[in-house]
Design a protein around this motif. Structure first.
Motif, PDB file in Angstrom:
ATOM      1  N   UNK A 121       0.819  -1.211   0.000  1.00  0.00           N
ATOM      2  CA  UNK A 121       0.000   0.000   0.000  1.00  0.00           C
ATOM      3  C   UNK A 121       0.855   1.265   0.000  1.00  0.00           C
ATOM      4  N   UNK A 122       2.155   1.139   0.308  1.00  0.00           N
ATOM      5  CA  UNK A 122       3.049   2.295   0.235  1.00  0.00           C
ATOM      6  C   UNK A 122       3.324   2.710  -1.210  1.00  0.00           C
ATOM      7  N   UNK A 123       2.974   1.846  -2.144  1.00  0.00           N
ATOM      8  CA  UNK A 123       2.987   2.189  -3.574  1.00  0.00           C
ATOM      9  C   UNK A 123       4.342   2.675  -4.062  1.00  0.00           C
ATOM     10  N   UNK A 124       5.382   1.872  -3.847  1.00  0.00           N
ATOM     11  CA  UNK A 124       6.693   2.170  -4.414  1.00  0.00           C
ATOM     12  C   UNK A 124       7.322   0.862  -4.867  1.00  0.00           C
ATOM     13  N   UNK A 125       8.336   0.956  -5.701  1.00  0.00           N
ATOM     14  CA  UNK A 125       9.029  -0.246  -6.170  1.00  0.00           C
ATOM     15  C   UNK A 125       9.693  -0.982  -5.009  1.00  0.00           C
ATOM     16  N   UNK A 126      10.299  -0.242  -4.073  1.00  0.00           N
ATOM     17  CA  UNK A 126      10.915  -0.902  -2.927  1.00  0.00           C
ATOM     18  C   UNK A 126       9.868  -1.615  -2.075  1.00  0.00           C
ATOM     19  N   UNK A 127       8.661  -1.060  -2.006  1.00  0.00           N
ATOM     20  CA  UNK A 127       7.592  -1.729  -1.267  1.00  0.00           C
ATOM     21  C   UNK A 127       7.215  -3.046  -1.935  1.00  0.00           C
ATOM     22  N   UNK A 128       7.194  -3.079  -3.267  1.00  0.00           N
ATOM     23  CA  UNK A 128       6.890  -4.330  -3.970  1.00  0.00           C
ATOM     24  C   UNK A 128       7.956  -5.393  -3.693  1.00  0.00           C
ATOM     25  N   UNK A 129       9.233  -4.976  -3.682  1.00  0.00           N
ATOM     26  CA  UNK A 129      10.296  -5.939  -3.396  1.00  0.00           C
ATOM     27  C   UNK A 129      10.195  -6.423  -1.958  1.00  0.00           C
ATOM     28  N   UNK A 130       9.939  -5.511  -1.023  1.00  0.00           N
ATOM     29  CA  UNK A 130       9.786  -5.905   0.384  1.00  0.00           C
ATOM     30  C   UNK A 130       8.628  -6.879   0.551  1.00  0.00           C
ATOM     31  N   UNK A 131       7.513  -6.622  -0.125  1.00  0.00           N
ATOM     32  CA  UNK A 131       6.368  -7.530  -0.043  1.00  0.00           C
ATOM     33  C   UNK A 131       6.727  -8.903  -0.605  1.00  0.00           C
ATOM     34  N   UNK A 132       7.498  -8.925  -1.694  1.00  0.00           N
ATOM     35  CA  UNK A 132       7.930 -10.205  -2.264  1.00  0.00           C
ATOM     36  C   UNK A 132       8.780 -10.990  -1.273  1.00  0.00           C
ATOM     37  N   UNK A 133       9.669 -10.312  -0.565  1.00  0.00           N
ATOM     38  CA  UNK A 133      10.514 -10.994   0.422  1.00  0.00           C
ATOM     39  C   UNK A 133       9.704 -11.507   1.598  1.00  0.00           C
ATOM     40  N   UNK A 134       8.680 -10.768   1.998  1.00  0.00           N
ATOM     41  CA  UNK A 134       7.788 -11.230   3.065  1.00  0.00           C
ATOM     42  C   UNK A 134       7.059 -12.497   2.614  1.00  0.00           C
ATOM     43  N   UNK A 135       6.560 -12.506   1.389  1.00  0.00           N
ATOM     44  CA  UNK A 135       5.873 -13.690   0.873  1.00  0.00           C
ATOM     45  C   UNK A 135       6.829 -14.879   0.786  1.00  0.00           C
ATOM     46  N   UNK A 136       8.071 -14.615   0.404  1.00  0.00           N
ATOM     47  CA  UNK A 136       9.044 -15.708   0.264  1.00  0.00           C
ATOM     48  C   UNK A 136       9.444 -16.265   1.627  1.00  0.00           C
ATOM     49  N   UNK A 137       9.773 -15.387   2.568  1.00  0.00           N
ATOM     50  CA  UNK A 137      10.235 -15.847   3.871  1.00  0.00           C
ATOM     51  C   UNK A 137       9.137 -16.236   4.819  1.00  0.00           C
TER      52      UNK A 137
END
Length: 430
Positions: A74-90
């Motif tokens: 919801x922070x709507x940035x590219x770094x937020x998308x990468x962080x969300x991906x890492x949360x889903x992975x870990x």
């Protein structure tokens, strides 16, 4: 921002400013899914993956992990998308959903599962790193280009170096000295051959591959700890970049760390300038505009910005004054209506006549006037009009500006004296 990052020994939490930006966020406990346990990737879109998981063909993503990923995005940035991906992975070993988030940010072509490409953004380096980690978890399973390990090596080659590497190396060395890894020959050989100068992620991929085929609990334990640490350190870095973006809308620029430049915050310099303009609009400005229909804001157009940056800056000021989350550009030549604001500026110093008064305006300043008030027009006065609703002739039009911190800033601790010239006080009668 600037506080200690989360400890690797404790539960994973975001930095303080990110927690303030997303109140009540809870991140899952991060854990690396070792080879032999992680499932083969499907390379399907996230919508299809949701149906696959609902049918029970793959494990469902738990509510904590899914909720945290959604809140970060919801922070709507590219770094937020990468962080969300890492949360889903870990958090849930959801490699496909994570892959779908980072592929557009790291691969120059559109894909059926990830959608359109945008690989030149501010988080491209982090997305490439996360891409390598995702295929590392894919391990020996066949994937897009050979096995997951082969594909991971490709992405680590594309990555080159990263600021997180020294931290990962420090953790890997420390863990190699703790029992039982301290007596594991394969761990000690890896430490001697691959950790002397810098972190060697492809060599670690090789150690993980050995761990998958070796019944050595010490080796597997060491690999799981180091892989988890690397995942969490990259996540911390991305969360800090998200926190930079959040902090930029709350704190003055001189209180932000040097790492929080526009690119690190996941935004263009034009958006950065617009956010800075929004910060300049204090509650005193809003009250003055509401009472008088007229207020000047000092300096948001300093530096002779281009046309698009000028548009975004003026739109951000208008949104703050209108108390609106979104604003659309309107025709400044049409008769002014209530609920719209004209933002005026000059290419040089001068005065603008508003309702019979001459208001001084310096280059770089903007003068906001309620659109239903009469004001001077002329070739030397540039006028942009904004309203808090889409134009009637195009109700589906995209807004010119969206204030992602709408109703979350609190009261701005500034005054008209600090950041605005304001209109001159009415003359007192003799």
């Amino acid at each position: 921002v600037g506080g200690r990052p989360p400890s690797l020994s404790g539960p994973m939490v975001p930095v303080a400013v990110l927690a303030a930006a997303i109140p009540g966020i809870t991140l899952p406990e991060m854990r690396w899914m070792m080879p032999g346990v992680a499932q083969q990737m499907r390379y399907e879109s996230s919508d299809i993956m949701a149906r696959i998981r609902k049918l029970g063909a793959m494990p469902k993503i738990d509510a904590t992990t899914a909720g945290a990923a959604d809140e970060i995005r919801s922070l709507a940035s590219d770094h937020a998308d990468v962080a969300a991906a890492l949360v889903l992975l870990g958090g849930a070993a959801a490699a496909d959903e994570a892959h779908n988030l980072v592929t557009p940010l790291s691969w120059p072509h559109a894909t059926a599962f990830g959608g359109g490409a945008r690989p030149d953004g501010p988080a491209a380096h982090e997305a490439t790193y996360a891409h390598a980690l995702i295929h590392r978890m894919e391990a020996h399973h066949p994937g897009e280009f050979g096995t997951g390990f082969h594909n991971s090596d490709f992405w680590f080659s594309a990555l080159g170096d990263h600021v997180v590497f020294p931290k990962v190396r420090d953790v890997a060395i420390r863990l190699s000295r703790d029992p039982p890894a301290a007596t594991c020959k394969l761990v000690q050989r890896f430490a001697m051959e691959s950790l002397m100068d810098r972190w060697a992620p492809k060599a670690f991929n090789g150690l993980l591959a050995q761990a998958a085929s070796t019944p050595d609990d010490a080796l597997r334990g060491y690999c799981e700890q180091v892989a988890t640490a690397e995942l969490r350190l990259l996540l911390e870095h991305c969360l800090e970049m998200c926190a930079c973006a959040a902090a930029a809308d709350v704190f003055p620029a001189n209180l932000l760390p040097d790492s929080c430049g526009p690119a690190a915050r996941g935004m263009s310099e034009e958006v950065e300038a617009a956010l800075d303009a929004a910060r300049r609009v204090s509650e005193a400005h809003v009250d003055g505009f509401r009472d008088q229909g007229l207020v000047a804001v000092r300096g948001p157009l300093d530096g002779n910005p281009g046309d698009h940056q000028t548009l975004l800056v003026c739109a951000a000021v208008a949104a703050r004054l209108l108390g609106a989350e979104r604003v659309w550009r309107a025709d400044a030549r049409a008769p002014g209506e209530a609920g719209a604001v004209d933002v005026l500026h000059l290419d040089d110093e001068g005065e603008i006549a508003v309702a019979g008064r001459e208001v001084p305006v310096t280059r770089g300043d903007v003068l906001a006037v309620a659109a239903d008030r009469g004001h001077q027009v002329g070739a030397h006065i540039r006028t942009l009009r904004f309203q808090a609703r889409p134009p009637s002739e195009d109700p589906g039009a995209e807004p010119t500006w969206v204030d992602r911190l709408f109703e979350s800033r609190g009261r701005t601790p500034t005054t008209v004296v600090q950041w605005s010239k304001g209109p001159p006080a009415p003359e007192r009668p003799e």
